[in-house]
Each structure stands twice: as structure tokens, then as C-alpha cells.
Design a protein around this motif. Sequence first.
Motif, PDB file in Angstrom:
ATOM      1  N   SER A  79      28.928  45.067  24.888  1.00  0.00           N
ATOM      2  CA  SER A  79      30.047  45.743  24.227  1.00  0.00           C
ATOM      3  C   SER A  79      31.318  44.909  24.292  1.00  0.00           C
ATOM      4  O   SER A  79      32.153  44.945  23.367  1.00  0.00           O
ATOM      5  N   LEU A  80      31.488  44.150  25.362  1.00  0.00           N
ATOM      6  CA  LEU A  80      32.673  43.279  25.487  1.00  0.00           C
ATOM      7  C   LEU A  80      32.664  42.231  24.383  1.00  0.00           C
ATOM      8  O   LEU A  80      33.706  41.910  23.812  1.00  0.00           O
ATOM      9  N   GLU A  82      31.051  42.586  21.451  1.00  0.00           N
ATOM     10  CA  GLU A  82      31.254  43.297  20.188  1.00  0.00           C
ATOM     11  C   GLU A  82      32.735  43.566  19.960  1.00  0.00           C
ATOM     12  O   GLU A  82      33.234  43.432  18.829  1.00  0.00           O
ATOM     13  N   ASN A  83      33.440  43.907  21.026  1.00  0.00           N
ATOM     14  CA  ASN A  83      34.893  44.157  20.920  1.00  0.00           C
ATOM     15  C   ASN A  83      35.665  42.891  20.570  1.00  0.00           C
ATOM     16  O   ASN A  83      36.790  42.963  20.071  1.00  0.00           O
ATOM     17  N   GLN A  84      35.047  41.736  20.851  1.00  0.00           N
ATOM     18  CA  GLN A  84      35.693  40.454  20.524  1.00  0.00           C
ATOM     19  C   GLN A  84      35.315  39.960  19.121  1.00  0.00           C
ATOM     20  O   GLN A  84      35.710  38.875  18.715  1.00  0.00           O
TER      21      GLN A  84
END
Length: 380
Positions: A79-80, A82-84
Motif C-alpha cells: 500500500s505504501l 500504491e500511495n506513491q
Amino acid sequence: MKRVGVIGGGQLAWMMGSAANKLGVELIVQTPSMNDPAVSIAQDTVLAKIDDAHATEILAQKSDVITFENEFVNLEALSLLENQGVYFRPKLDALKPLLDKYHQRCYLQKLGLPVPQFFALEHQENLLSKIDNLGFPLVLKSRRHGYDGQGTFIIHDLATLQAKIELDKNTNTEFLIEEFIPFERELAVIAARSLDGKIVIYPVVETQQEQQVCRRVIAPADITSEQAAAAEAIARTLLDSLEVVGVFGIELFLTADGQVLVNEIAPRTHNSGHFSLDACETSQFEQHLRAVCGLSLGNPALQCAGAVMVNLLGYETSQSDYQSQRQQLAAIPQAHVHWYGKTESRPGRKLGHVTVLLNNHNQKDAEAIARTVESIWYPS
């Protein structure tokens, strides 16, 4: 040229190879061993465990979009990324309700899809009353990381259940308990959803298991049009709800009274769709790449009257490539042998599969061909 990163380098990624060449797509795989099947067809390899998010960051730098060959990933760490701005297809939100089988059951129930009765084995209190509601036999499943029958147990009495719970007490394994369905047959359906929300669905197939591992697939399944429509409706509801981009495999039960129930969801290409490589206009592997690359979906229709796919499972521990048996299998009329190039055989391991195309849709003929394949493959 589109560069697709694939988390996982097993046979499902390997079978994307010819489709990638056809579509002008480069594949980059993240996999733990240079001996894994997909390494041979990949343009590049990130050598690391499947759940290594630092390695996936490297994969992302080499790729335009990332997809999955299996679901044994660390969603929180991904998820980290994907957030980037890393593109995962299907997106991580589509995987979150599915990776834990108890959460998957709850999600399906919330959608109003038909599932067996179930509960999470989190606490011992009220266990007896809950079991009384289901009766024996019942099914005990690991909530994570089960595949090919691993982590699934048919339990016939309370003493066996308690012994199994006690045995796994120190492994931190979480379990799900569900009712045993005395099904008439097991079914499966492959469905794909594009970036713009279009859905295509492959013919519903019958899967035949032995020791909870798929041995053979018959396409199409010998079911009524109403039962096929019920399976397709389940697929559409699920893929639209999750806003999936890519291919999903949906395993189903057909009950004695004609009901179609959801067994499990595979958020990826699936063993029950391997027949499509040879029998359909667009294979499930090409379909998946089309979806994740934002291309239009292909036609999933059969190009023949039917097909039977037989898994070639290991039956011994050896280093053999079984060349003699493979040649005999290839000599069967309209047979297509797919050998995964694995360097080690062990009991139950999927080493390859053979699909035989049929000139007519006949259950008896399909099963006879399956027996012929198995008589060649397995020692008498």
C-alpha cells in the motif's frame, strides 16, 4: 512497449509468455529462485521472495504496471508503494477482502452471494453449539496461504477437530470452519474485467478433485443454462463490486438440488482456465495481460466443441523430465502438452498439464480421454 511486473514466477506467470510476445509486452518477474518457470520467458527478474516489498519497489521501477501470479503478498507494505503512484492491477483494494478466507466469506455474504455456512475459529467458547448447527463432517480451513488442498481438512468428529486445533495452537494459524457441502459436482468460471468496466466470461467448467487437488477440468460443464447463468451472475457481481482489472477464477459447488454456491475466489489466473490456452480464441493469460495493459478484451469463446484438461501431478521425488510419457501424451489426437520446466518432481506438485480438444461435447468421452492421459502419466 508496455512493461508488466509480475509478482510470482511460477507456471501461471510462465504461461503469460506467449501472450506477452503476441501483444508486444515485456514481463519482469519477482520470484525467489532462478529455477522458477517464468524466469525463462521474462525480460528481467527481481530475485526475491514474493512478500518482499523492498524488492517490489525495484520491480516497480522496471515496470509500468504490476500484477500478481499469486496472492501471498504483504498488502500493508505494498500500500505504501500504491500511495506513491505505483499501479497495481487488480488494485490492492480489490484484494483486501479476499486474501483471508474468513474475510472473503464475509464479503461474499455481504454481497448476497450464496456461500456455505461458516464461522471463524477464534475462540473456544460456544464452539460446540456452533458445530452442532453445522454437524459433521465439516471443513476446517487455514484462513491464509492455503492452495492445492494445503490448509484444508475434512473433519469427521469432535475429537479429530480438537486434536487438530491443539496441534496447531503454537503455529499462529487462524482457521475458518464451514459446513461440508455434499455437492453433485464442482464447477469453476474464469471472468475478466477491463479498465473501462467491460466483463467477459469463459464457459463454466467442471473441475474434478482428488485429495483436494484439481486432477481434471471438463469444458464446458454439463449443466443447465440456468445453472450456467447463476455462475456468470456471481462472477459479474463480484468483479463489478471489487472494480477488478484482470482475470479472476471463481470456484463453485453445484448442490444436489441444483443450487450454485461459491467455494473460493482466486484473484488471478487459475488452474481451471488452463484449457483456454488451446481451446479458446483468447486464453485467460492473454486476457489478463489485455486487461492490466488497458487493452480491449478478447473473445473468450470455445473454438471447439469441448476440451478436457488433465493436470500432470508429481507422484514421486525425482529429477526426471518424463520425456517418454510426454511424447506418448503428445501422440494423443488433438492433445496439447504444456510442461512447466520444473527441475524437481515431488508428490502432488503440478509439473504440467495436457489439454485434449473434443469434436463433440460428451461427458463420457471427456472422462475416457482423461483416463487415457492418466494411464500414460501415472505408473500402474
